[in-house]
Scaffold this active site. Structure first.
Site, short mmCIF file in Angstrom:
data_model
loop_
_atom_site.label_atom_id
_atom_site.label_comp_id
_atom_site.label_asym_id
_atom_site.label_seq_id
_atom_site.Cartn_x
_atom_site.Cartn_y
_atom_site.Cartn_z
N TYR A 54 0.83 -1.21 0.00
CA TYR A 54 0.00 0.00 0.00
C TYR A 54 0.86 1.26 0.00
O TYR A 54 1.78 1.42 0.80
CB TYR A 54 -0.93 0.04 1.22
N HIS A 84 -2.26 16.96 -2.89
CA HIS A 84 -2.73 17.08 -1.52
C HIS A 84 -2.49 18.47 -0.92
O HIS A 84 -2.93 18.75 0.20
CB HIS A 84 -2.06 16.02 -0.64
N ASN A 196 1.78 11.63 5.53
CA ASN A 196 1.17 10.97 6.68
C ASN A 196 1.91 11.41 7.94
O ASN A 196 3.12 11.63 7.92
CB ASN A 196 1.26 9.45 6.55
N TYR A 278 -16.04 33.02 45.05
CA TYR A 278 -15.35 31.83 44.53
C TYR A 278 -14.14 32.17 43.66
O TYR A 278 -13.14 31.46 43.66
CB TYR A 278 -16.31 31.00 43.68
N ARG A 281 -11.57 32.73 46.36
CA ARG A 281 -11.45 31.66 47.34
C ARG A 281 -11.09 30.31 46.70
O ARG A 281 -10.41 29.48 47.31
CB ARG A 281 -12.76 31.54 48.11
N PHE A 327 -1.22 7.24 12.03
CA PHE A 327 -1.42 8.64 11.66
C PHE A 327 -2.70 9.22 12.26
O PHE A 327 -2.96 10.42 12.14
CB PHE A 327 -1.51 8.78 10.13
N GLU A 411 -11.71 6.12 4.43
CA GLU A 411 -11.30 6.82 5.65
C GLU A 411 -12.58 7.30 6.34
O GLU A 411 -12.98 8.46 6.23
CB GLU A 411 -10.35 7.96 5.28
#
Length: 496
Positions: A54, A84, A196, A278, A281, A327, A411
């Protein structure tokens, strides 16, 4: 000064040192050996197997069943890089982009990625020459790695994309000519190894964490100044209270406040009021919980930046090439969402202290000016702080609980860790601004307690602060003082 990339554990503290002290990078001999060993193994594997691997001899994502001829393997990797690079939005800050380079080199150095030594060395050269790839905030799903931002980061290896060099953004081809470099010719699997990975998420996370630690420290000091300016009580910070609910951050915060205010004349004077709100405190409980979160997230991020996070993962010594999911950003996506909440809470409680200080109680004038009515004084800085707090609350909606399938369903679960990371950085910046507004108010309020003095530590900070931000007698333009206050807490080194 040189930092050698090796198998030695890389800490957040060391990353900060590298970034702030001007370290150069170099690959250790063992890192070079691991990189070469893995590349040689992969080349031999491809020569001696007919089975598809792959991303090495196949397409990517849902195209994983399409084989690619050997003569096109380098083109396959270049195509991946170009296709990409689809980022958009704001530019990634230069410091974070540079940190991405460091973290990518670290990840590739473990010898499980199959890259050429020359490729990793070029990334090192870019870091050392302060060549900053132009990367954009938007585009990663945080699951198949930070594909889009890492593509932008690595385009300059091929002479493509843009970089910042000598303070100017130029085409990478111009940078190549200036440096006398030739474009890298990618071997099989290299584009996938570069794209990746979780280095975009991790860089934002680490950078935000470094600043979160600084802001956590400031929150204690500024909170202590506000407490004294409000004539607050110190008994809620006594150790015995926290020893019976022993969260580490809570105990540490209470101890910090006691030490910061030690010797304060204001703190020592008789108090008519028996209890504080608060926001004063419960400083140990709130600030302390944020400290514990910071420590937890630091552990997660240190694991991440000391990992190989690309795919497929190569194991030369056991003769395995495994397509898996290192990844996937879920471990750090959850942590970064958590940290955003913790840092937003430091801002949330800070704004509440500001609100109390300007409320015209405990012998402090309304809005901290001697002639309220004619003067609005510190009315509107509180509005500004409240606006920022509200924005941070919106940003704290967790990105990690979302998932949008991609790549034709291959994916089908993504982390959205990239969005968690960029949101986190915005929250950190917001909290810095809120704390800056608080110190501006606390210093003003402290002046109305004179002639009594606060502690030595607070008075030292006060004196340094007054050199850049004045006492406000009558209304004036306030935004420059907010900006100066931000710069003050960004640059002033607190003496431990």
């Amino acid at each position: 000064m040189i930092h050698y990339i090796s198998a030695e554990h890389l800490t957040i503290a060391r990353v900060e040192e590298i970034l702030t002290k001007g370290y150069k990078l170099a690959l250790s001999d063992d890192a070079k050996q691991r990189i070469n060993h893995c590349r040689e193994y992969l080349d031999n594997k491809m020569e001696n197997t007919d089975s598809p691997i792959y991303g090495v001899t196949t397409g990517f994502g849902s195209l994983c069943n399409i084989s690619v001829d050997k003569e096109n393997l380098s083109r396959l990797q270049k195509n991946l890089m170009m296709s990409h690079a689809c980022g958009t939005g704001q530019r990634v800050p230069s410091d974070i982009a540079r940190l991405m380079l460091l973290l990518k080199v670290q990840s590739l150095s473990y010898g499980h990625s199959g890259v050429q030594l020359a490729t990793v060395e070029r990334l090192v050269e870019m870091f050392n020459a302060n060549i900053i790839p132009v990367i954009f905030e938007q585009g990663s799903l945080g699951a198949s790695g930070d594909l889009s931002p890492l593509a932008h980061m690595c385009l300059p290896l091929l002479g493509l994309g843009e970089v910042e060099i000598d303070g100017k953004v130029v085409d990478s081809s111009v940078m190549m000519e200036k440096m006398g470099w030739a474009p890298i010719t990618l071997c099989s699997k290299e584009g996938l190894a570069l794209l990746n990975g979780t280095q975009f998420m991790s860089a934002y996370g680490v950078y935000s964490l470094i600043h979160s630690r600084r802001l956590s420290k400031w929150a204690d000091y500024i909170g202590a100044m506000s407490l004294d300016a409000f004539d607050g009580r110190l008994d809620p910070f006594e150790h015995n209270v926290h020893a019976i609910r022993p969260h580490n951050g809570q105990i540490e915060t209470a101890k910090n406040i006691r030490e910061i205010l030690e010797g304060s004349e204001i703190a020592a004077q008789y108090k008519k009021h028996v209890q504080d709100p608060y926001s004063f405190r419960c400083i140990p409980q709130v600030h302390g919980a944020s400290k514990d979160t910071i420590d937890y997230v630091a552990g997660v991020l240190e694991t991440e930046i000391n990992s190989a996070t690309d795919n497929p993962t190569i194991f030369p010594d056991t003769d395995e090439v495994i397509s898996a999911g290192n990844f996937h950003g879920q471990p750090i996506a959850l942590a970064m969402d958590f940290l955003a909440i913790a840092i937003a809470e430091l801002g949330n409680i800070s704004e509440r202290r500001v609100y109390r200080i300007i409320s015209g109680v405990r012998n402090l004038p309304h809005f901290l000016v001697a002639n309220p009515g004619l003067n609005s004084g510190f009315m509107i800085p509180q509005y500004t702080a409240a606006s920022i707090v509200s924005q941070s609350k919106g940003l704290c909606w967790p990105a990690s609980c979302d998932s949008i399938p991609s790549s034709q369903g291959q994916e089908d679960h993504v982390s959205m860790g990239s969005n968690a990371a960029t949101k986190l950085w915005k929250v950190v910046q917001n909290t810095e601004r809120i704390l800056a507004i608080e110190i501006m108010n606390a210093a003003q309020a402290l002046e109305f307690r004179r002639p009594l003095s606060s502690s030595k530590k607070i008075e030292e900070i006060f004196a340094a602060y007054r050199k850049i931000v004045p006492f406000v007698d009558n209304d004036m333009v306030m935004y420059p003082h907010i900006a100066s206050s931000v710069n003050f807490i960004r640059e002033y080194e607190i003496a431990d």
